[in-house]
Design a protein around this motif. Structure first.
Motif, PDB file in Angstrom:
ATOM      1  N   MET A 126       0.845  -1.202   0.000  1.00 17.53           N
ATOM      2  CA  MET A 126       0.000   0.000   0.000  1.00 17.53           C
ATOM      3  C   MET A 126       0.884   1.257   0.000  1.00 17.53           C
ATOM      4  O   MET A 126       1.896   1.282   0.671  1.00 17.53           O
ATOM      5  N   SER A 127       0.470   2.260  -0.759  1.00 16.22           N
ATOM      6  CA  SER A 127       1.327   3.444  -0.848  1.00 16.22           C
ATOM      7  C   SER A 127       1.203   4.287   0.427  1.00 16.22           C
ATOM      8  O   SER A 127       0.205   4.224   1.146  1.00 16.22           O
ATOM      9  N   THR A 128       2.222   5.053   0.678  1.00 14.64           N
ATOM     10  CA  THR A 128       2.255   5.942   1.844  1.00 14.64           C
ATOM     11  C   THR A 128       1.332   7.126   1.576  1.00 14.64           C
ATOM     12  O   THR A 128       1.333   7.697   0.482  1.00 14.64           O
ATOM     13  N   THR A 129       0.542   7.486   2.587  1.00 17.46           N
ATOM     14  CA  THR A 129      -0.339   8.647   2.447  1.00 17.46           C
ATOM     15  C   THR A 129       0.320   9.848   3.119  1.00 17.46           C
ATOM     16  O   THR A 129       0.652   9.813   4.308  1.00 17.46           O
ATOM     17  N   VAL A 130       0.526  10.904   2.330  1.00 21.48           N
ATOM     18  CA  VAL A 130       1.204  12.105   2.826  1.00 21.48           C
ATOM     19  C   VAL A 130       0.239  13.279   2.755  1.00 21.48           C
ATOM     20  O   VAL A 130      -0.425  13.494   1.733  1.00 21.48           O
ATOM     21  N   PHE A 131       0.184  14.019   3.842  1.00 22.11           N
ATOM     22  CA  PHE A 131      -0.651  15.217   3.927  1.00 22.11           C
ATOM     23  C   PHE A 131       0.271  16.427   3.800  1.00 22.11           C
ATOM     24  O   PHE A 131       1.244  16.540   4.544  1.00 22.11           O
ATOM     25  N   VAL A 132      -0.006  17.304   2.858  1.00 22.52           N
ATOM     26  CA  VAL A 132       0.871  18.467   2.646  1.00 22.52           C
ATOM     27  C   VAL A 132       0.115  19.763   2.962  1.00 22.52           C
ATOM     28  O   VAL A 132      -0.915  20.063   2.343  1.00 22.52           O
ATOM     29  N   ALA A 133       0.650  20.509   3.925  1.00 25.22           N
ATOM     30  CA  ALA A 133       0.154  21.868   4.212  1.00 25.22           C
ATOM     31  C   ALA A 133       1.085  22.848   3.518  1.00 25.22           C
ATOM     32  O   ALA A 133       2.287  22.616   3.446  1.00 25.22           O
ATOM     33  N   GLY A 134       0.526  23.935   2.989  1.00 22.03           N
ATOM     34  CA  GLY A 134       1.349  24.864   2.199  1.00 22.03           C
ATOM     35  C   GLY A 134       1.519  24.357   0.782  1.00 22.03           C
ATOM     36  O   GLY A 134       2.452  24.754   0.070  1.00 22.03           O
ATOM     37  N   ALA A 135       0.586  23.494   0.359  1.00 23.40           N
ATOM     38  CA  ALA A 135       0.713  22.817  -0.938  1.00 23.40           C
ATOM     39  C   ALA A 135       0.568  23.752  -2.129  1.00 23.40           C
ATOM     40  O   ALA A 135       1.006  23.424  -3.233  1.00 23.40           O
ATOM     41  N   THR A 136      -0.060  24.908  -1.927  1.00 27.29           N
ATOM     42  CA  THR A 136      -0.213  25.842  -3.051  1.00 27.29           C
ATOM     43  C   THR A 136       0.997  26.757  -3.194  1.00 27.29           C
ATOM     44  O   THR A 136       1.057  27.567  -4.114  1.00 27.29           O
ATOM     45  N   GLY A 137       1.959  26.643  -2.298  1.00 17.00           N
ATOM     46  CA  GLY A 137       3.111  27.533  -2.301  1.00 17.00           C
ATOM     47  C   GLY A 137       4.191  27.121  -3.287  1.00 17.00           C
ATOM     48  O   GLY A 137       4.099  26.077  -3.950  1.00 17.00           O
ATOM     49  N   ASN A 138       5.214  27.942  -3.355  1.00 18.23           N
ATOM     50  CA  ASN A 138       6.319  27.729  -4.299  1.00 18.23           C
ATOM     51  C   ASN A 138       7.000  26.385  -4.034  1.00 18.23           C
ATOM     52  O   ASN A 138       7.102  25.529  -4.918  1.00 18.23           O
ATOM     53  N   LEU A 139       7.461  26.171  -2.814  1.00 20.75           N
ATOM     54  CA  LEU A 139       8.115  24.901  -2.469  1.00 20.75           C
ATOM     55  C   LEU A 139       7.086  23.781  -2.329  1.00 20.75           C
ATOM     56  O   LEU A 139       7.275  22.674  -2.862  1.00 20.75           O
ATOM     57  N   GLY A 140       5.986  24.067  -1.621  1.00 16.62           N
ATOM     58  CA  GLY A 140       4.993  23.026  -1.324  1.00 16.62           C
ATOM     59  C   GLY A 140       4.432  22.366  -2.569  1.00 16.62           C
ATOM     60  O   GLY A 140       4.260  21.135  -2.625  1.00 16.62           O
ATOM     61  N   SER A 141       4.152  23.169  -3.605  1.00 19.24           N
ATOM     62  CA  SER A 141       3.569  22.595  -4.830  1.00 19.24           C
ATOM     63  C   SER A 141       4.569  21.650  -5.509  1.00 19.24           C
ATOM     64  O   SER A 141       4.178  20.627  -6.085  1.00 19.24           O
ATOM     65  N   LYS A 142       5.852  21.975  -5.394  1.00 19.97           N
ATOM     66  CA  LYS A 142       6.874  21.102  -5.995  1.00 19.97           C
ATOM     67  C   LYS A 142       7.034  19.823  -5.176  1.00 19.97           C
ATOM     68  O   LYS A 142       7.286  18.744  -5.729  1.00 19.97           O
ATOM     69  N   ILE A 143       6.870  19.929  -3.858  1.00 22.32           N
ATOM     70  CA  ILE A 143       6.914  18.721  -3.017  1.00 22.32           C
ATOM     71  C   ILE A 143       5.752  17.797  -3.406  1.00 22.32           C
ATOM     72  O   ILE A 143       5.925  16.574  -3.522  1.00 22.32           O
ATOM     73  N   VAL A 144       4.577  18.382  -3.607  1.00 24.20           N
ATOM     74  CA  VAL A 144       3.405  17.575  -3.998  1.00 24.20           C
ATOM     75  C   VAL A 144       3.687  16.810  -5.292  1.00 24.20           C
ATOM     76  O   VAL A 144       3.459  15.603  -5.386  1.00 24.20           O
ATOM     77  N   THR A 145       4.207  17.501  -6.295  1.00 20.06           N
ATOM     78  CA  THR A 145       4.513  16.851  -7.582  1.00 20.06           C
ATOM     79  C   THR A 145       5.516  15.720  -7.393  1.00 20.06           C
ATOM     80  O   THR A 145       5.356  14.627  -7.958  1.00 20.06           O
ATOM     81  N   GLU A 146       6.544  15.965  -6.586  1.00 21.01           N
ATOM     82  CA  GLU A 146       7.564  14.926  -6.332  1.00 21.01           C
ATOM     83  C   GLU A 146       6.948  13.719  -5.627  1.00 21.01           C
ATOM     84  O   GLU A 146       7.287  12.573  -5.937  1.00 21.01           O
ATOM     85  N   LEU A 147       6.065  13.987  -4.667  1.00 23.21           N
ATOM     86  CA  LEU A 147       5.426  12.880  -3.942  1.00 23.21           C
ATOM     87  C   LEU A 147       4.579  12.033  -4.884  1.00 23.21           C
ATOM     88  O   LEU A 147       4.606  10.802  -4.840  1.00 23.21           O
ATOM     89  N   VAL A 148       3.821  12.715  -5.747  1.00 22.80           N
ATOM     90  CA  VAL A 148       2.978  12.006  -6.720  1.00 22.80           C
ATOM     91  C   VAL A 148       3.871  11.154  -7.627  1.00 22.80           C
ATOM     92  O   VAL A 148       3.597   9.969  -7.855  1.00 22.80           O
ATOM     93  N   ASP A 149       4.962  11.757  -8.111  1.00 29.21           N
ATOM     94  CA  ASP A 149       5.884  11.027  -9.003  1.00 29.21           C
ATOM     95  C   ASP A 149       6.485   9.810  -8.312  1.00 29.21           C
ATOM     96  O   ASP A 149       6.862   8.837  -8.967  1.00 29.21           O
ATOM     97  N   ARG A 150       6.609   9.880  -6.979  1.00 20.30           N
ATOM     98  CA  ARG A 150       7.202   8.774  -6.229  1.00 20.30           C
ATOM     99  C   ARG A 150       6.147   7.766  -5.764  1.00 20.30           C
ATOM    100  O   ARG A 150       6.447   6.884  -4.957  1.00 20.30           O
TER     101      ARG A 150
END
Ligand SMILES: NC(=O)c1ccc[n+]([C@@H]2O[C@H](COP(=O)([O-])OP(=O)(O)OC[C@H]3O[C@@H](n4cnc5c(N)ncnc54)[C@H](OP(=O)(O)O)[C@@H]3O)[C@@H](O)[C@H]2O)c1
Length: 298
Positions: free
Chosen positions: A1-25
């Protein structure tokens, strides 16, 4: 089962890139967005509209019970929020309490800086807030991973930082120019943050990373090489002169931005916030951009 990650600040400059990286992983990603950005805003709209990420609407100032409800089934919380003490200290502590209530075991707070834990309170107004928020992990059931990356290349080399000034053909720095400094790009910081979020062995420790470690003297040479320009070196004074300049500016400042960028430089050029042991090798799938490569793309 994949890891579920909750991201706060996801609409921000860094946060949005973290979201994309998490999805890619391959992570399952749930993002907290504020009212008014239910569609994910510019940075995240494409992932929200296609249903790639789950969205909850809220704010870090919401009741702990409400935030805890959003965190049901979450393995790791990542915070990339930005703001004043209400967000960085109170909001992130709220989020930590909610994570405890929801049985989340790991969290990455919004540090993403030089080694703030080696600084003293008073050295840097914005990092003081993050130090304070990080203290809340003491005794918590939620284990922190502190992701530290030195200065963002995009920020350190920007005109407002006052180091590289292509318009006037100058390169200005405080100190002797020989202290090693850590630089990482924003996309690479996001990649490492995502990798650390999915790495259970990163619990309860610091993950320090850098794309380049350079002295000001070396940085000057790299900027000259990349731009093909000769930049006159301006030695602005010793690190003690810098501290005195910060204190002078504080007396008359109408807002902290008038002295905080100097506080970041002081933390770096004194070596006080130098990253200690880099963990780049723990994540060999990431080849971070060097300053030279970064400059070549500008
Ligand atoms: N090392 C360096 O050189 C360096 C440089 C810059 C930044 N950083 C660090 O990187 C981190 C992220 O910065 P950034 O520039 O990516 O920030 P940013 O683009 O300003 O994004 C901030 C995010 O926080 C969200 N947010 C703010 N208040 C909130 C609240 N009360 N509840 C929920 N969400 C809230 C914003 O939501 P909205 O979109 O709704 O406003 C946004 O998603 C920060 O810790 C910052 O200090 C480091």
């Amino acid at each position: 089962m994949s890891t579920t990650v909750f991201v706060a600040g996801a609409t921000g400059n860094l946060g949005s890139k973290i979201v994309t990286e998490l999805v890619d992983r391959g992570a399952t990603v749930r993002v907290l967005v504020r009212e008014g950005k239910a569609d994910g805003g510019d940075a995240l709209r494409h992932l929200v509209s296609t249903g790639v990420v789950d969205v909850v609407i809220g704010d870090l100032s919401d009741d702990v019970a409400i935030l805890a409800g959003h965190l049901e089934g979450v393995d790791v919380v990542v915070s990339a929020v930005q703001g004043g003490p209400d967000v960085i200290v109170d909001g992130q502590t709220n989020l930590l309490r909610a994570a405890e209530a929801a049985g989340v075991t790991r969290m990455i707070p919004s540090d993403f800086s030089a080694d703030l834990h080696r600084l003293d309170y008073g050295d840097n107004l914005f990092l003081d807030m993050r130090k304070k928020a990080d203290e809340a992990f003491a005794g918590s059931t939620v284990k922190p991973t502190f992701v530290l990356n030195g200065g963002f290349m995009e920020v350190m080399l920007a005109p407002f930082m006052g180091i590289v000034d292509l318009e006037h053909g100058t390169f200005s720095y405080w100190g002797d120019g020989e202290q090693a400094l850590d630089f990482t790009s924003i996309p690479d910081t996001a990649a490492y943050a995502a990798a650390a979020a999915l790495d259970e062995s990163a619990a309860d420790r610091t993950v320090s990373v850098a794309g380049s470690v350079l002295t000001m003297t070396q940085l000057h040479a790299e900027v000259e090489q990349a731009t093909g320009r000769t930049l006159e070196i301006r030695e602005l004074g010793t690190v003690d002169d810098l501290r005195a300049e910060i204190e002078r500016r504080k007396q008359t400042a109408t807002n902290p931005y008038e002295f905080v960028s100097l506080q970041y430089q002081w933390a770096m050029v004194t070596g006080k916030a130098k990253l200690q042991n880099l963990n780049n090798a723990d994540y060999p799938d990431i080849t971070p951009t060097t300053v030279a490569e970064f400059l070549a793309t500008r």
